[in-house]
Design a protein around this motif. Sequence first.
Motif, PDB file in Angstrom:
ATOM      1  N   UNK A 105      -0.326   1.140  -5.506  1.00  0.00           N
ATOM      2  CA  UNK A 105      -0.770   1.244  -3.908  1.00  0.00           C
ATOM      3  C   UNK A 105      -1.882   0.223  -4.024  1.00  0.00           C
ATOM      4  N   UNK A 106      -2.970   0.582  -4.991  1.00  0.00           N
ATOM      5  CA  UNK A 106      -4.324  -0.458  -5.055  1.00  0.00           C
ATOM      6  C   UNK A 106      -3.771  -1.650  -5.185  1.00  0.00           C
ATOM      7  N   UNK A 107      -2.822  -2.145  -6.163  1.00  0.00           N
ATOM      8  CA  UNK A 107      -2.475  -3.391  -6.224  1.00  0.00           C
ATOM      9  C   UNK A 107      -1.882  -4.227  -4.934  1.00  0.00           C
ATOM     10  N   UNK A 108      -1.146  -3.307  -4.118  1.00  0.00           N
ATOM     11  CA  UNK A 108      -0.683  -3.749  -2.770  1.00  0.00           C
ATOM     12  C   UNK A 108      -1.981  -4.045  -1.728  1.00  0.00           C
ATOM     13  N   UNK A 109      -2.822  -3.073  -2.020  1.00  0.00           N
ATOM     14  CA  UNK A 109      -4.194  -3.379  -1.066  1.00  0.00           C
ATOM     15  C   UNK A 109      -4.739  -4.630  -1.436  1.00  0.00           C
ATOM     16  N   UNK A 110      -4.730  -4.894  -2.922  1.00  0.00           N
ATOM     17  CA  UNK A 110      -5.395  -5.881  -3.232  1.00  0.00           C
ATOM     18  C   UNK A 110      -4.687  -7.351  -2.695  1.00  0.00           C
ATOM     19  N   UNK A 111      -3.195  -7.064  -2.861  1.00  0.00           N
ATOM     20  CA  UNK A 111      -2.383  -8.367  -2.337  1.00  0.00           C
ATOM     21  C   UNK A 111      -2.564  -8.558  -0.649  1.00  0.00           C
TER      22      UNK A 111
END
Lengths: 215, 88, 554
Positions: A105-111
């Motif tokens: 989820x954090x990776x998605x937020x980053x993107x």
Amino acid sequence: MSEHATPLAHQFEEPVQQQEAATLGMWIFLATEVLLFGGLFLAYIIYREQAPLAFSEASGKTMLVPGTINTAILLLSSYFVANAVHLTALGRRREVVLLLLEAILLAMAFLIIKGFEYHHKIEEGLFPGANFHFAGTQARGVQMFFVLYFAMTGLHALHVAVGATILGVCAVKILFSRYPARLATMVDVSGLYWHFVDLVWVFLFPLFYLISHRS
Amino acid sequence: MNPTKQNAWTLFVLFVLLAGTVGAAYVDVGKWNTAIAMMISTVKAALIVLVFMKLHRSGHLVVLTFFAGLFWLAILISLTLGDFFSRS
Amino acid sequence: MSSFVLQAAPQAETPEPDYLTEGRTVGSWLFTTDHKRVGILYMLTITLFFVIGGMAATLMRIELATPAGDLMSSPAYNKLFTIHGVIMVWFFLIPSIPNVLGNFLIPLMIGARDVAFPRLNIASWYIFVFGGTFALYAILSGGVDTGWTFYTPYSSTYANGHVIAMAVGILIGGFSSIATGLNFIVTIHKMRAPGMTWFRLPLFIWAMYTTSLILVLATPVLAITLILVCLERAFGVGIFDPTLGGDPLLFQHLFWFYSHPAVYIMILPGMGVVSELIACFARKRIFGYRFVAFASVAIAVFGFLVWGHHMFVSSQSVYAGMIFSILSFLVSIPSAIKVFNWTATLYKGSIRFDTPMMYALGFIGLFTVGGLTGLFLASLAMDVHLTDTYFIIAHFHYIMVGGMVMAYLGGLHFWWPKMSGRRYPEVLARLSALIIFLGFNLTFFPQFVLGVMGMPRRYHTYPEEFQLLNVLSSAGASILAVGYVLPLCYLLWSLRHGKRAEPNPWGATGLEWTMPSPPPRDNFASIPRVTEVPYAYNAQAAETEIRSEEAIHV
């Protein structure tokens, strides 16, 4: 034995050998990644040396708050993954899957934040090429800054997406595995990749967002 | 120390360093700004490599691989810059 | 093609199925993870690419038989030499010995059942085929005229043709190189049989290890360079184009950081093969084993420090030029060590001139010529005169064709009985080795002279006074072509009609010769324990060999 031992592939003689091979393989791959990004860092050094003022001015155009949040996001996700690696070896399925999901989820937020920044830059006409426009004497150097900005953060974003996918595969496999502890090597090696993605960003962040002092 | 606890402390230090590097960008020390930022980044990277990636517990071969990557990057950068900075 | 190999495998004599017979369907080949089968798949693929690259060379040599441009226009000629360069470098030479012989032999030689990552291994072949398809698409849809070096800003801004497709093809092929190199390094570190210490490894393994180091450390830089060229071309952003604020020399630095070490990818494996052949057919231990082994490491490391000698006539700084020049001289030392040690191995050996040995001896001579002319080019002043002339062409063909292709063919003949379980006709094979050696020299020696006389490379027309030497060269090329077609024919013929090979037809040392020909799927019934130094050829072994010699040469 059974619960913790990864099944042995036919080419190996003992589990330690299999585990060490996987770890070494991933580290060698990361060494290739160092050189892949290295070419871009070299270009950065040369072009910044040629136009220091333009780079400083262009850096002022990047968005510090989203950039800082993104750095925090990646650091936090690395922390989750580091814990997931540790807990997989203990066979704690539920916690590991949750940790990996949080990291994804954090990776998605980053993107998403990155995409928002890109969108903003393109709206401002800062995407290099035919439509680039920048008022000021340093336009050429500023454009070079943004060539590197898009190339380096773009390549990095690609790595984030790949890393998130790998973590997703790990999560699914652990969820359906009878003996999650057997997947310890897989999670460990995937974690190495994820930490490396974090590592690259740790250098990209100051080089693009923090060149000029921001008073 | 328990690994999860160790990871938590590392994260805390990383956040402090992040705040530090952003804060340092608001202080004008001329050329030193970049140097300071790079030093902080190197410390952060070292923490990630040592604690999260457990480099020091991975055996000589892995350590060698890691430094081989950095060494070859140093070759690429130093010899190329050697040309760029010695042109008349 | 594959079905042909399948039918040819021996059946009645071996009770256990070998790697060729354990699955007979096309699917059993396409979904294999067996390192031996992956090696064979690579062999078929690169043979195809060799034919394509060879046809491009043939057309060029026909065009150059006369001074006028009477067969093709200059754009067509530009596309031909680009096709020849790209295909031969990335889709034949770089994968040749590593991916064919390396894949087949590394696990056998170190006493393992397979490489460390068998699925990555077959994946690398698929990636290679995918990249090759891109390159073929670029060729068929109009070609590229930049030369294999893709110099900017020509490639990124001005060139017509399918630069992006070609670059993407090479980029993808590069990932297959990285996968193979990574696999080999891990395999050699982690999969050695008990007792197989580093100094008991065959020198071929040392060569493959150092080659893999280069593959892994250099190829990513090529990848990022090609990505940047594609970006510049697609979006018109200036990374290398000076009119947009870029520096074309940065491209050259990045490109040669890969491509100079890549030259060593194209020679180190050949040196490894030759070390095996010389020891076997001189019936002696390699003289100075450790020196030869460490020379491979030295070549791999020093090879990364000399790339600037490709840029002496660019606007590179003179100081950098001087340093690169000195470093380039240094890299000749480990190469010379190898040549001296091979020669010393031959001294007082009981030498036999079987086909592989003929290739090995050819290699030593031709590599020495190629290497020594490289020293001419490493000296600054001389290089200014010779850059972009046929001297360069002759020099690197002596290394790549005279060196690497000879070694590849030598290795192929040496291990062919192991790979196929069959013997080829020895007399015909020796004859073709001789034809290749003569044809090669006739093709490329005149080019040294042409280069010194000042004939530039990459032109399809030339002044009349160069014609005699060009005709000699073209004539040599046709002889060389015959030399290459012959092995293709008799090796295929041997699959069906060749005599069945014994486990160790050459009386060679090494674990790969302790198993049946062809080897079983899992290589070793039980993992061997190694107690001996490599190349333990002694007087007794030599004698046994001489007695069995009559039986072999019927």
